[in-house]
Design a protein around this motif. Structure first.
Motif, short mmCIF file in Angstrom:
data_model
loop_
_atom_site.label_atom_id
_atom_site.label_comp_id
_atom_site.label_asym_id
_atom_site.label_seq_id
_atom_site.Cartn_x
_atom_site.Cartn_y
_atom_site.Cartn_z
N LYS A 92 -7.20 2.40 -45.37
CA LYS A 92 -7.32 0.87 -45.67
C LYS A 92 -7.33 0.65 -47.05
O LYS A 92 -6.52 -0.57 -47.38
CB LYS A 92 -8.67 0.34 -45.07
CG LYS A 92 -8.83 -1.19 -45.10
CD LYS A 92 -10.13 -1.47 -44.57
CE LYS A 92 -10.10 -3.06 -44.61
NZ LYS A 92 -11.58 -3.60 -44.02
N LYS A 125 -6.76 0.59 -34.21
CA LYS A 125 -6.77 -0.80 -33.98
C LYS A 125 -7.23 -1.62 -35.04
O LYS A 125 -6.54 -2.57 -35.53
CB LYS A 125 -7.30 -1.12 -32.80
CG LYS A 125 -7.41 -2.64 -32.20
CD LYS A 125 -8.19 -3.00 -31.04
CE LYS A 125 -7.93 -4.16 -30.39
NZ LYS A 125 -8.37 -5.53 -31.55
N ALA A 126 -8.25 -1.05 -35.77
CA ALA A 126 -8.72 -1.84 -36.96
C ALA A 126 -7.61 -1.93 -38.19
O ALA A 126 -7.55 -2.75 -38.81
CB ALA A 126 -10.20 -1.25 -37.38
N GLN A 128 -4.37 -1.74 -37.71
CA GLN A 128 -3.34 -2.51 -37.43
C GLN A 128 -3.99 -4.17 -37.60
O GLN A 128 -2.99 -4.78 -37.98
CB GLN A 128 -2.77 -2.18 -36.08
CG GLN A 128 -2.02 -1.13 -36.06
CD GLN A 128 -1.71 -0.61 -34.27
OE1 GLN A 128 -1.11 -1.48 -33.63
NE2 GLN A 128 -1.73 0.44 -34.11
N ASP A 129 -5.11 -4.19 -36.99
CA ASP A 129 -5.46 -5.61 -37.09
C ASP A 129 -5.68 -6.28 -38.57
O ASP A 129 -5.35 -7.47 -38.79
CB ASP A 129 -6.84 -5.89 -36.53
CG ASP A 129 -6.96 -5.61 -35.16
OD1 ASP A 129 -5.73 -6.02 -34.45
OD2 ASP A 129 -8.17 -5.38 -34.28
N TYR A 130 -5.76 -5.26 -39.41
CA TYR A 130 -5.96 -5.81 -40.86
C TYR A 130 -4.38 -6.19 -41.42
O TYR A 130 -4.57 -7.15 -42.22
CB TYR A 130 -6.41 -4.33 -41.73
CG TYR A 130 -6.23 -4.79 -43.16
CD1 TYR A 130 -7.35 -5.62 -43.75
CD2 TYR A 130 -5.05 -4.20 -44.10
CE1 TYR A 130 -7.02 -5.80 -45.39
CE2 TYR A 130 -4.94 -4.74 -45.40
CZ TYR A 130 -6.07 -5.32 -46.05
OH TYR A 130 -5.99 -5.63 -47.18
N LEU A 132 -2.29 -7.56 -39.60
CA LEU A 132 -1.84 -8.96 -38.94
C LEU A 132 -1.84 -10.08 -39.75
O LEU A 132 -0.71 -10.92 -39.77
CB LEU A 132 -2.70 -9.04 -37.66
CG LEU A 132 -2.25 -10.28 -36.76
CD1 LEU A 132 -0.77 -9.96 -36.38
CD2 LEU A 132 -3.10 -10.29 -35.67
N ASN A 155 -0.49 -2.82 -31.50
CA ASN A 155 -1.21 -3.64 -31.15
C ASN A 155 -0.32 -5.17 -30.42
O ASN A 155 0.67 -5.35 -31.25
CB ASN A 155 -2.00 -4.54 -32.04
CG ASN A 155 -3.23 -3.82 -32.55
OD1 ASN A 155 -3.49 -2.66 -31.72
ND2 ASN A 155 -4.28 -4.12 -33.32
N ALA A 157 -0.60 -8.14 -30.77
CA ALA A 157 -0.34 -9.09 -31.54
C ALA A 157 0.68 -8.68 -32.55
O ALA A 157 1.61 -9.73 -33.28
CB ALA A 157 -1.85 -9.55 -32.52
N LEU A 158 0.62 -7.69 -33.25
CA LEU A 158 1.87 -7.01 -34.01
C LEU A 158 3.13 -7.07 -33.42
O LEU A 158 4.11 -7.36 -33.86
CB LEU A 158 1.53 -5.73 -34.76
CG LEU A 158 0.65 -5.76 -36.02
CD1 LEU A 158 0.38 -4.11 -36.24
CD2 LEU A 158 1.23 -6.61 -37.00
#
Length: 442
Positions: A92, A125-126, A128-130, A132, A155, A157-158
């Protein structure tokens, strides 16, 4: 001599010392091999790269098909900042640093930042969510590369904010030309080593590389660097040398010739004949020779339906799920899944009654044509149907004992005809007993 000259010399030396696969990597769209379906001159990706209007994309395909290459081509064709990270090692903090710098570049200079993430499926997932919100607001333009099906691993959303481009294995002829260039080209290839490659070795490497350009080039480099010169002063890449360098034997198996059909025939007949040992042996021969796992999986599904049928309805379930798993997982692990499915189908009780049923029915249709459907079976869900006699007299099976009632289902001209005749094998014995009982008690 100024610093720029030193930098040039250093970069040139580093390039010459780089692995062959890196040196031979296409530098322009026109050099990209075998992906005309996405980078052909009239294709969306080609036009977007040429216009420097690339949006977030995900490149999906087997190893060695050019995912990283396309990202590098984009890097060399864009005015945007280009940053690359690998999901296997990046965390991250790495992404936060990229996003922070991208924001500064955008705010101060009005330039976009393209973020290339190799093996994006490795991000959880976390992670990838970061990314977005920064993809969504244009802070970064995402280019993801993955060997895994993105619909399973990325994900949603991506995905919805990206265009997915599937890269195919590079065709054998294109790999063949690439190998020749690698052997003889003196600028980026191994031409300075005065090597020659036999036609037999060339065809073999192009075939067994399985559409993976990097795999083929690594074998060529190893062959040139590890083979002693012959009396004529040349390095000869023979079939034996090629086999040694790619660690594959040249099994007599031509995927477009007679031996291909002989082997797949033996594989199917071994499953049909309930010999799991022979089935797995021929499976191994096909895999060893580079046959596509998806092709083998299709043949197992066909055999499960044609030769096992309702004697073990689970066989088709196993075969279909094996095919899906092979598609998702890929080689080399896919060989385990294929082996399980082939062994199951081989060991299952056999019946071709379902297969024979449709063949007999097709013959009847050819012979008698479209005979009238009994009126009581015809659709009655429209106004005026009753006046035409449609649906009148139909008996609803669930209102009768055993959920069965005698009535005419076949056209009247075919009364008494039998197409499906369950055998006494496996589950079909239960089917036959069940059908006899309900008819007897009706």
């Amino acid at each position: 001599m100024d610093l720029n000259i030193f930098d040039y010399m250093r970069n040139t030396n580093m390039e010459k010392e780089a692995p062959l696969a890196a040196r031979m990597r296409p530098r322009t769209l026109d050099e990209v091999l075998g992906q005309e379906h996405i980078v052909g001159r009239d294709r969306l990706l080609y036009r977007a790269i040429r216009a420097d209007k690339i949006s977030s994309v995900i490149f999906y395909g087997p190893p060695g098909t050019g995912k990283t290459t396309l990202a590098k081509v984009i890097a060399g064709s864009t005015s945007a900042e280009f940053t690359q990270i690998n999901a296997t090692s990046a965390g991250k903090k790495d992404m936060e640093a990229v996003v922070e710098k991208a924001g500064e570049t955008r705010g101060m200079y009005g330039r976009r930042t393209i973020l290339f993430i190799d093996e994006i499926h490795r991000f959880n997932k976390a992670q990838q969510d970061y990314l977005l919100p920064f993809v969504e607001d244009g802070t970064v333009v995402l280019i993801g590369a993955t060997t895994e099906n993105p619909y399973f691993e990325v994900n949603g959303a991506l995905l919805s904010r990206s265009i997915i481009f599937e890269l195919k294995p590079i065709p054998m002829e294109a790999i063949r030309e690439l190998i020749k260039k690698a052997v003889y080209d003196e600028d980026r290839g191994m031409g300075a080593y005065n090597a020659v490659i036999d036609e037999e070795a060339l065809d073999f490497l192009a075939d067994v590389s399985g559409g993976d350009a990097r795999h083929a080039l690594n074998a060529v480099e190893l062959a040139v660097m590890s083979t002693e010169r012959s009396g004529d002063g040349r390095i000869h890449i023979t079939l034996d040398v090629a086999q040694e360098c790619i660690q594959r034997k040249a099994v007599r198996y031509d995927k477009s010739g007679d031996n291909h059909y002989d082997t797949i025939s033996a594989f199917i007949k071994s499953m049909r004949g309930s010999d799991p040992d022979a089935a797995v042996y021929y499976l191994a021969r096909m895999l060893h020779a580079g046959e596509e796992a998806a092709f083998i999986a299709r043949r197992i599904m066909i055999c499960a339906a044609e030769d096992v049928g309702n004697a073990d309805p689970q066989a088709l379930v196993v075969a279909v799920n094996a095919s899906l798993a092979v598609e998702r997982i890929g080689m080399p692990e896919a060989q385990i899944i294929l082996s399980q499915a082939a062994a199951y189908v081989a060991c299952a009780p056999k019946s071709n009654a379902g297969c024979e049923a449709v063949f007999l029915a097709m013959q009847e249709v050819e012979k008698s044509g479209n005979l009238p459907i009994p009126p009581h079976l015809q659709d009655a869900h429209y106004k005026g149907a009753a006046k035409l006699g449609r649906g009148t007299g139909y008996k609803y099976a669930h209102e009768y004992p055993n959920h069965y009632v005698r009535q005419q289902y076949l056209p009247y001209e075919l009364s008494g005809k039998e197409f499906y005749r369950p055998t006494g094998n496996g589950y079909e014995a239960k089917i036959r007993e069940h059908m006899s009982r309900i008819k007897r008690e009706a």
